[in-house]
Design a protein around this motif. Structure first.
Motif, PDB file in Angstrom:
ATOM      1  N   GLN A  60      -4.925  11.918  -7.633  1.00 27.58           N
ATOM      2  CA  GLN A  60      -5.886  10.824  -7.773  1.00 27.58           C
ATOM      3  C   GLN A  60      -7.017  11.167  -8.726  1.00 27.58           C
ATOM      4  O   GLN A  60      -7.714  10.274  -9.214  1.00 27.58           O
ATOM      5  CB  GLN A  60      -6.455  10.461  -6.405  1.00 27.58           C
ATOM      6  CG  GLN A  60      -5.441   9.833  -5.472  1.00 27.58           C
ATOM      7  CD  GLN A  60      -4.813   8.586  -6.071  1.00 27.58           C
ATOM      8  OE1 GLN A  60      -5.471   7.573  -6.279  1.00 27.58           O
ATOM      9  NE2 GLN A  60      -3.520   8.658  -6.352  1.00 27.58           N
ATOM     10  N   ALA A  98       0.815  -1.213   0.000  1.00 22.14           N
ATOM     11  CA  ALA A  98       0.000   0.000   0.000  1.00 22.14           C
ATOM     12  C   ALA A  98       0.844   1.256   0.000  1.00 22.14           C
ATOM     13  O   ALA A  98       0.359   2.334  -0.346  1.00 22.14           O
ATOM     14  CB  ALA A  98      -0.927   0.011   1.209  1.00 22.14           C
ATOM     15  N   GLY A  99       2.110   1.144   0.385  1.00 20.62           N
ATOM     16  CA  GLY A  99       3.002   2.292   0.432  1.00 20.62           C
ATOM     17  C   GLY A  99       4.202   1.986   1.295  1.00 20.62           C
ATOM     18  O   GLY A  99       4.083   1.935   2.524  1.00 20.62           O
ATOM     19  N   HIS A 130      -1.367   8.510  -0.206  1.00 21.95           N
ATOM     20  CA  HIS A 130      -1.587   9.111   1.110  1.00 21.95           C
ATOM     21  C   HIS A 130      -0.330   9.757   1.664  1.00 21.95           C
ATOM     22  O   HIS A 130      -0.394  10.472   2.664  1.00 21.95           O
ATOM     23  CB  HIS A 130      -2.097   8.041   2.092  1.00 21.95           C
ATOM     24  CG  HIS A 130      -1.337   6.762   2.004  1.00 21.95           C
ATOM     25  ND1 HIS A 130      -1.673   5.773   1.114  1.00 21.95           N
ATOM     26  CD2 HIS A 130      -0.248   6.324   2.669  1.00 21.95           C
ATOM     27  CE1 HIS A 130      -0.827   4.766   1.238  1.00 21.95           C
ATOM     28  NE2 HIS A 130       0.059   5.080   2.177  1.00 21.95           N
ATOM     29  N   TRP A 131       0.820   9.531   1.056  1.00 21.39           N
ATOM     30  CA  TRP A 131       2.077  10.104   1.530  1.00 21.39           C
ATOM     31  C   TRP A 131       2.299  11.514   0.977  1.00 21.39           C
ATOM     32  O   TRP A 131       3.186  12.238   1.429  1.00 21.39           O
ATOM     33  CB  TRP A 131       3.240   9.192   1.144  1.00 21.39           C
ATOM     34  CG  TRP A 131       4.481   9.417   1.952  1.00 21.39           C
ATOM     35  CD1 TRP A 131       5.640   9.993   1.527  1.00 21.39           C
ATOM     36  CD2 TRP A 131       4.705   9.066   3.326  1.00 21.39           C
ATOM     37  NE1 TRP A 131       6.558  10.021   2.531  1.00 21.39           N
ATOM     38  CE2 TRP A 131       6.018   9.456   3.658  1.00 21.39           C
ATOM     39  CE3 TRP A 131       3.916   8.465   4.304  1.00 21.39           C
ATOM     40  CZ2 TRP A 131       6.552   9.258   4.927  1.00 21.39           C
ATOM     41  CZ3 TRP A 131       4.462   8.269   5.558  1.00 21.39           C
ATOM     42  CH2 TRP A 131       5.750   8.662   5.862  1.00 21.39           C
ATOM     43  N   ARG A 145      -2.830  -0.954  -8.022  1.00 25.77           N
ATOM     44  CA  ARG A 145      -2.445  -1.424  -6.696  1.00 25.77           C
ATOM     45  C   ARG A 145      -3.570  -2.249  -6.054  1.00 25.77           C
ATOM     46  O   ARG A 145      -3.336  -3.298  -5.459  1.00 25.77           O
ATOM     47  CB  ARG A 145      -2.107  -0.215  -5.820  1.00 25.77           C
ATOM     48  CG  ARG A 145      -1.429  -0.575  -4.498  1.00 25.77           C
ATOM     49  CD  ARG A 145      -1.333   0.661  -3.608  1.00 25.77           C
ATOM     50  NE  ARG A 145      -0.656   1.767  -4.246  1.00 25.77           N
ATOM     51  CZ  ARG A 145       0.649   1.966  -4.230  1.00 25.77           C
ATOM     52  NH1 ARG A 145       1.432   1.114  -3.598  1.00 25.77           N
ATOM     53  NH2 ARG A 145       1.187   3.023  -4.841  1.00 25.77           N
ATOM     54  N   GLY A 196       1.612   8.920  -7.074  1.00 24.47           N
ATOM     55  CA  GLY A 196       1.803   8.222  -5.809  1.00 24.47           C
ATOM     56  C   GLY A 196       2.127   6.752  -5.944  1.00 24.47           C
ATOM     57  O   GLY A 196       2.013   6.006  -4.973  1.00 24.47           O
ATOM     58  N   SER A 214      -3.686   3.684  -8.522  1.00 23.82           N
ATOM     59  CA  SER A 214      -4.461   3.173  -7.388  1.00 23.82           C
ATOM     60  C   SER A 214      -5.276   1.950  -7.785  1.00 23.82           C
ATOM     61  O   SER A 214      -5.410   0.990  -7.012  1.00 23.82           O
ATOM     62  CB  SER A 214      -5.394   4.273  -6.856  1.00 23.82           C
ATOM     63  OG  SER A 214      -4.648   5.331  -6.287  1.00 23.82           O
ATOM     64  N   THR A 216       5.255   5.815  -3.572  1.00 30.18           N
ATOM     65  CA  THR A 216       5.133   5.972  -2.125  1.00 30.18           C
ATOM     66  C   THR A 216       3.747   5.659  -1.589  1.00 30.18           C
ATOM     67  O   THR A 216       3.584   5.436  -0.387  1.00 30.18           O
ATOM     68  CB  THR A 216       5.461   7.420  -1.728  1.00 30.18           C
ATOM     69  OG1 THR A 216       4.531   8.304  -2.370  1.00 30.18           O
ATOM     70  CG2 THR A 216       6.880   7.789  -2.140  1.00 30.18           C
ATOM     71  N   GLY A 217       2.744   5.656  -2.468  1.00 30.27           N
ATOM     72  CA  GLY A 217       1.353   5.599  -2.026  1.00 30.27           C
ATOM     73  C   GLY A 217       0.793   7.015  -2.009  1.00 30.27           C
ATOM     74  O   GLY A 217       1.465   7.946  -1.555  1.00 30.27           O
ATOM     75  N   THR A 237       5.031   4.532   4.191  1.00 27.76           N
ATOM     76  CA  THR A 237       4.200   4.409   5.385  1.00 27.76           C
ATOM     77  C   THR A 237       4.610   3.195   6.210  1.00 27.76           C
ATOM     78  O   THR A 237       4.668   3.263   7.446  1.00 27.76           O
ATOM     79  CB  THR A 237       2.721   4.292   4.987  1.00 27.76           C
ATOM     80  OG1 THR A 237       2.350   5.428   4.216  1.00 27.76           O
ATOM     81  CG2 THR A 237       1.836   4.215   6.214  1.00 27.76           C
TER      82      THR A 237
END
Length: 246
Positions: free
Chosen positions: A184, A19-20, A173-174, A196, A167, A193, A170-171, A23
């Protein structure tokens, strides 16, 4: 994604590297720090890791550019091969067909050749195809409406804004909240996304990026429809006839 559980026997850190990785690394660091303060031991449980053949997720991180070029190349090539208003529908059908083939090819390379992806191959390939179709139809619509200036502007936005904000490495959310939301909302980020979610989480979390990409496909088709109607107007038809006669 993840969490930390404090217990009498130590600290349990739960991560999902797929997911990242940033994180997951941050959670692991916090867990180790808490364990040191309690003079205990931290145990890390990677609930959703990357594949064994690609433990750092290099294949996923590098997937944005093939997806972007999978949208740019067919739009440019088909515009060159089938120019003009009368061949607009041919270009649209062509980019959709190319997206299906290219999505299957990229998914096969990442999953079977490099071992970077897990999950259902057909679901992953359809997600990649949807991402490429979102880009390609938008580019064809922009070119039909605004000529090559529109296609060039769209390609520049996706390469220099959509790619770094995707993203994938890193994902999402980072990233900072506003930039993450913008990333997004663009096809590269939504495609990443969706990839993933399909490749590592059995489709969990795939709905929003899939709807985002579908909206981009609809936008591209709407732009092409506007260009088609404008091209069929009597004034435009007369202008094209004068250019042809000259």
């Amino acid at each position: 994604m993840g969490g930390i559980a404090l217990g009498a026997e130590g600290v349990d850190v739960y991560t999902a590297t797929a997911a990242g990785p940033s994180t997951a690394g941050a959670l692991t660091t916090v867990g180790n720090t808490l364990a040191e303060q309690q003079q205990a031991q931290a145990t890390v449980h990677d609930v959703v890791p990357f594949s064994q053949d690609d433990p750092r997720g290099a294949g996923l991180a590098s997937a944005a550019r093939p997806m972007i070029f999978g949208g740019i190349v067919p739009a440019v090539a088909l515009t060159r091969l089938f120019p003009g208003h009368s061949r607009l529908r041919t270009r649209l059908v062509g980019v959709l067909a190319f997206s299906l083939v290219a999505g299957a090819a990229v998914a096969a390379f990442l999953q079977f050749a490099t071992g970077s992806l897990d999950g259902n191959y057909w679901l992953t390939s359809l997600g990649l195809s949807l991402g490429m179709a979102a880009l390609a139809t938008a580019f064809v619509g922009l070119e039909a409406l605004l000529s090559f200036a529109g296609l060039g502007a769209g390609a520049a936005v996706m390469m220099f804004l959509g790619n770094p904000l995707s993203g994938l490495a890193t994902g999402p959310h980072w990233l900072p909240a506003g930039w993450a939301a913008l990333g997004q909302a663009l096809p590269p980020g939504a495609s990443g996304s969706l990839l993933r979610a399909n490749a590592y989480f059995d489709g969990t979390g795939a709905l929003i990026p899939a709807l985002t990409l579908t909206a981009w496909v609809a936008l591209g088709l709407a732009l092409a429809l506007i260009a088609d109607r404008r091209g069929r107007s009597p004034r435009t038809a007369a202008a094209q006839a004068e250019v042809s006669a000259a």
